[in-house]
Motif scaffolding. Structure first.
Motif, PDB file in Angstrom:
ATOM      1  N   PHE A  48      19.927  75.799  91.043  1.00  0.00           N
ATOM      2  CA  PHE A  48      19.649  74.394  90.758  1.00  0.00           C
ATOM      3  C   PHE A  48      20.812  73.624  90.138  1.00  0.00           C
ATOM      4  CE2 PHE A  48      18.108  70.880  88.217  1.00  0.00           C
ATOM      5  CZ  PHE A  48      17.313  70.197  89.129  1.00  0.00           C
ATOM      6  N   PRO A  49      21.521  74.139  89.125  1.00  0.00           N
ATOM      7  CA  PRO A  49      22.566  73.316  88.498  1.00  0.00           C
ATOM      8  C   PRO A  49      23.682  72.882  89.438  1.00  0.00           C
ATOM      9  CG  PRO A  49      21.996  75.148  87.073  1.00  0.00           C
ATOM     10  CD  PRO A  49      21.311  75.397  88.383  1.00  0.00           C
ATOM     11  N   ASP A  50      23.903  73.593  90.539  1.00  0.00           N
ATOM     12  CA  ASP A  50      24.988  73.237  91.450  1.00  0.00           C
ATOM     13  C   ASP A  50      24.532  72.513  92.704  1.00  0.00           C
ATOM     14  OD1 ASP A  50      26.971  74.206  89.822  1.00  0.00           O
ATOM     15  OD2 ASP A  50      27.147  76.134  90.850  1.00  0.00           O
ATOM     16  N   ILE A  51      23.291  72.054  92.740  1.00  0.00           N
ATOM     17  CA  ILE A  51      22.846  71.395  93.968  1.00  0.00           C
ATOM     18  C   ILE A  51      23.305  69.948  94.049  1.00  0.00           C
ATOM     19  CG2 ILE A  51      20.894  72.943  94.287  1.00  0.00           C
ATOM     20  CD1 ILE A  51      19.074  70.674  93.393  1.00  0.00           C
ATOM     21  N   ASP A  52      24.082  69.521  93.044  1.00  0.00           N
ATOM     22  CA  ASP A  52      24.644  68.175  93.105  1.00  0.00           C
ATOM     23  C   ASP A  52      26.016  68.175  93.769  1.00  0.00           C
ATOM     24  OD1 ASP A  52      25.972  69.480  91.114  1.00  0.00           O
ATOM     25  OD2 ASP A  52      25.541  68.040  89.541  1.00  0.00           O
ATOM     26  N   THR A  53      26.403  69.291  94.393  1.00  0.00           N
ATOM     27  CA  THR A  53      27.666  69.387  95.131  1.00  0.00           C
ATOM     28  C   THR A  53      27.369  69.889  96.537  1.00  0.00           C
ATOM     29  OG1 THR A  53      28.056  71.696  94.526  1.00  0.00           O
ATOM     30  CG2 THR A  53      28.948  70.019  93.040  1.00  0.00           C
ATOM     31  N   ASP A  54      28.330  69.725  97.413  1.00  0.00           N
ATOM     32  CA  ASP A  54      28.179  70.261  98.758  1.00  0.00           C
ATOM     33  C   ASP A  54      28.569  71.728  98.709  1.00  0.00           C
ATOM     34  OD1 ASP A  54      27.665  70.373 101.459  1.00  0.00           O
ATOM     35  OD2 ASP A  54      29.708  69.796 102.010  1.00  0.00           O
ATOM     36  N   SER A  55      27.575  72.606  98.685  1.00  0.00           N
ATOM     37  CA  SER A  55      27.846  74.028  98.511  1.00  0.00           C
ATOM     38  C   SER A  55      26.828  74.843  99.295  1.00  0.00           C
ATOM     39  CB  SER A  55      27.768  74.405  97.034  1.00  0.00           C
ATOM     40  OG  SER A  55      26.447  74.221  96.552  1.00  0.00           O
ATOM     41  N   LYS A  56      27.139  76.114  99.455  1.00  0.00           N
ATOM     42  CA  LYS A  56      26.213  77.046 100.103  1.00  0.00           C
ATOM     43  C   LYS A  56      24.934  77.180  99.272  1.00  0.00           C
ATOM     44  CE  LYS A  56      25.308  80.396 103.108  1.00  0.00           C
ATOM     45  NZ  LYS A  56      25.151  80.239 104.515  1.00  0.00           N
ATOM     46  N   VAL A  93      20.990  62.113  91.535  1.00  0.00           N
ATOM     47  CA  VAL A  93      21.270  60.895  90.789  1.00  0.00           C
ATOM     48  C   VAL A  93      22.283  61.116  89.662  1.00  0.00           C
ATOM     49  CG1 VAL A  93      19.038  59.860  91.336  1.00  0.00           C
ATOM     50  CG2 VAL A  93      19.274  61.241  89.268  1.00  0.00           C
ATOM     51  N   SER A  94      23.077  62.192  89.770  1.00  0.00           N
ATOM     52  CA  SER A  94      24.056  62.446  88.714  1.00  0.00           C
ATOM     53  C   SER A  94      25.336  63.028  89.297  1.00  0.00           C
ATOM     54  CB  SER A  94      23.492  63.413  87.668  1.00  0.00           C
ATOM     55  OG  SER A  94      23.401  64.707  88.205  1.00  0.00           O
ATOM     56  N   ALA A  95      26.359  63.063  88.475  1.00  0.00           N
ATOM     57  CA  ALA A  95      27.632  63.659  88.854  1.00  0.00           C
ATOM     58  C   ALA A  95      27.576  65.163  88.643  1.00  0.00           C
ATOM     59  CB  ALA A  95      28.756  63.058  88.011  1.00  0.00           C
ATOM     60  N   HIS A  96      28.465  65.887  89.346  1.00  0.00           N
ATOM     61  CA  HIS A  96      28.511  67.344  89.193  1.00  0.00           C
ATOM     62  C   HIS A  96      28.900  67.711  87.767  1.00  0.00           C
ATOM     63  CE1 HIS A  96      28.805  71.513  90.004  1.00  0.00           C
ATOM     64  NE2 HIS A  96      30.110  71.563  89.793  1.00  0.00           N
ATOM     65  N   ARG A  97      28.246  68.751  87.273  1.00  0.00           N
ATOM     66  CA  ARG A  97      28.418  69.256  85.922  1.00  0.00           C
ATOM     67  C   ARG A  97      28.029  68.201  84.886  1.00  0.00           C
ATOM     68  NH1 ARG A  97      30.328  74.169  86.039  1.00  0.00           N
ATOM     69  NH2 ARG A  97      30.922  74.277  83.873  1.00  0.00           N
ATOM     70  N   GLY A  98      27.132  67.329  85.302  1.00  0.00           N
ATOM     71  CA  GLY A  98      26.574  66.354  84.368  1.00  0.00           C
ATOM     72  C   GLY A  98      25.376  66.972  83.673  1.00  0.00           C
ATOM     73  N   TRP A  99      24.262  66.275  83.721  1.00  0.00           N
ATOM     74  CA  TRP A  99      23.082  66.737  82.993  1.00  0.00           C
ATOM     75  C   TRP A  99      22.548  68.069  83.509  1.00  0.00           C
ATOM     76  CZ3 TRP A  99      18.453  67.531  85.420  1.00  0.00           C
ATOM     77  CH2 TRP A  99      18.283  66.936  86.675  1.00  0.00           C
ATOM     78  N   THR A 100      22.844  68.423  84.768  1.00  0.00           N
ATOM     79  CA  THR A 100      22.311  69.684  85.293  1.00  0.00           C
ATOM     80  C   THR A 100      22.948  70.908  84.637  1.00  0.00           C
ATOM     81  OG1 THR A 100      23.894  69.793  87.127  1.00  0.00           O
ATOM     82  CG2 THR A 100      21.772  68.689  87.549  1.00  0.00           C
ATOM     83  N   HIS A 101      24.056  70.730  83.935  1.00  0.00           N
ATOM     84  CA  HIS A 101      24.733  71.839  83.265  1.00  0.00           C
ATOM     85  C   HIS A 101      24.559  71.769  81.745  1.00  0.00           C
ATOM     86  CE1 HIS A 101      26.561  72.723  87.119  1.00  0.00           C
ATOM     87  NE2 HIS A 101      27.012  73.849  86.597  1.00  0.00           N
ATOM     88  N   THR A 102      23.363  71.390  81.298  1.00  0.00           N
ATOM     89  CA  THR A 102      23.083  71.310  79.860  1.00  0.00           C
ATOM     90  C   THR A 102      21.918  72.236  79.510  1.00  0.00           C
ATOM     91  OG1 THR A 102      21.534  69.471  80.133  1.00  0.00           O
ATOM     92  CG2 THR A 102      23.860  68.897  79.738  1.00  0.00           C
ATOM     93  N   TRP A 103      21.894  72.670  78.249  1.00  0.00           N
ATOM     94  CA  TRP A 103      20.819  73.555  77.790  1.00  0.00           C
ATOM     95  C   TRP A 103      19.477  72.838  77.816  1.00  0.00           C
ATOM     96  CZ3 TRP A 103      17.839  72.137  73.738  1.00  0.00           C
ATOM     97  CH2 TRP A 103      18.355  71.162  72.896  1.00  0.00           C
ATOM     98  N   TRP A 104      19.492  71.531  77.512  1.00  0.00           N
ATOM     99  CA  TRP A 104      18.215  70.813  77.472  1.00  0.00           C
ATOM    100  C   TRP A 104      17.637  70.638  78.879  1.00  0.00           C
ATOM    101  CZ3 TRP A 104      18.408  66.288  80.130  1.00  0.00           C
ATOM    102  CH2 TRP A 104      19.659  65.640  80.231  1.00  0.00           C
ATOM    103  N   ALA A 105      18.490  70.499  79.894  1.00  0.00           N
ATOM    104  CA  ALA A 105      17.981  70.420  81.273  1.00  0.00           C
ATOM    105  C   ALA A 105      17.364  71.754  81.672  1.00  0.00           C
ATOM    106  CB  ALA A 105      19.100  70.037  82.231  1.00  0.00           C
ATOM    107  N   MET A 106      17.970  72.858  81.190  1.00  0.00           N
ATOM    108  CA  MET A 106      17.442  74.189  81.472  1.00  0.00           C
ATOM    109  C   MET A 106      15.988  74.298  80.994  1.00  0.00           C
ATOM    110  SD  MET A 106      18.763  77.791  79.849  1.00  0.00           S
ATOM    111  CE  MET A 106      18.304  77.326  78.180  1.00  0.00           C
ATOM    112  N   LEU A 107      15.665  73.639  79.881  1.00  0.00           N
ATOM    113  CA  LEU A 107      14.313  73.694  79.332  1.00  0.00           C
ATOM    114  C   LEU A 107      13.395  72.626  79.917  1.00  0.00           C
ATOM    115  CD1 LEU A 107      15.246  74.344  75.593  1.00  0.00           C
ATOM    116  CD2 LEU A 107      14.542  76.022  77.313  1.00  0.00           C
TER     117      LEU A 107
END
Length: 149
Positions: A48-56, A93-107
């Motif tokens: 999930f945290p990396d789905i804001d980029t074009d990746s496998k 709706v966010s940039a890569h390594r934005g909110w998806t790479h935070t501890w609070w998003a994990m929760l």
């Protein structure tokens, strides 16, 4: 940065450790059908945290979302398919390594796995907690491997 294969592997290791720990202390009794679902959710949490980029990883994540959505539609569970669709769009709706790479998003990101069944369908919270824990475990493994802590 680890790639999608490393994140999948890390989530399987983390999921196995958490599952064995919970079984060992008596908080979880193994149900083989549920364990498969829990590992799929754990892997999706790790991707999930990396789905804001074009990746496998993004393609794997959205392929799984598509299969789950079509399955829900086939089973006439349209509300669930709609919820899943909304949740799957959030990273767009966010940039890569934005909110998806935070501890609070994990929760917070996996909370709908518990709250929607509880408030809308009257499911017991304890019954939904294994799914929440599985997603958080996968997500945690991703953040740990990316050295976000």
């Amino acid at each position: 940065m680890p790639g999608y294969k490393a994140h999948i592997g890390g989530s399987v290791v983390a999921g196995t450790l958490v599952l064995l720990g919970l079984v060992n202390i008596g908080l979880y009794v193994i149900n083989p059908e549920q364990v498969v679902s829990l590992f799929v959710i754990c892997v999706l949490g790790a991707l999930f945290p990396d789905i804001d980029t074009d990746s496998k990883g993004k393609r794997i994540f959205y392929s799984a979302m598509l299969i789950m959505s079509l399955s829900l539609i086939y089973l006439d569970k349209f509300k669930w398919a709609a919820y899943l669709g909304v949740l799957a769009m959030l990273p767009g709706v966010s940039a890569h390594r934005g909110w998806t790479h935070t501890w609070w998003a994990m929760l917070l990101v996996p909370l709908p796995l518990v709250l929607i069944p509880y408030y809308i369908y009257g499911q017991a919270l304890p019954a939904m907690m294994p799914y929440y824990v599985a997603f958080v475990t996968g997500y945690f493994s991703h953040l740990l491997m990316d050295r976000e802590f």
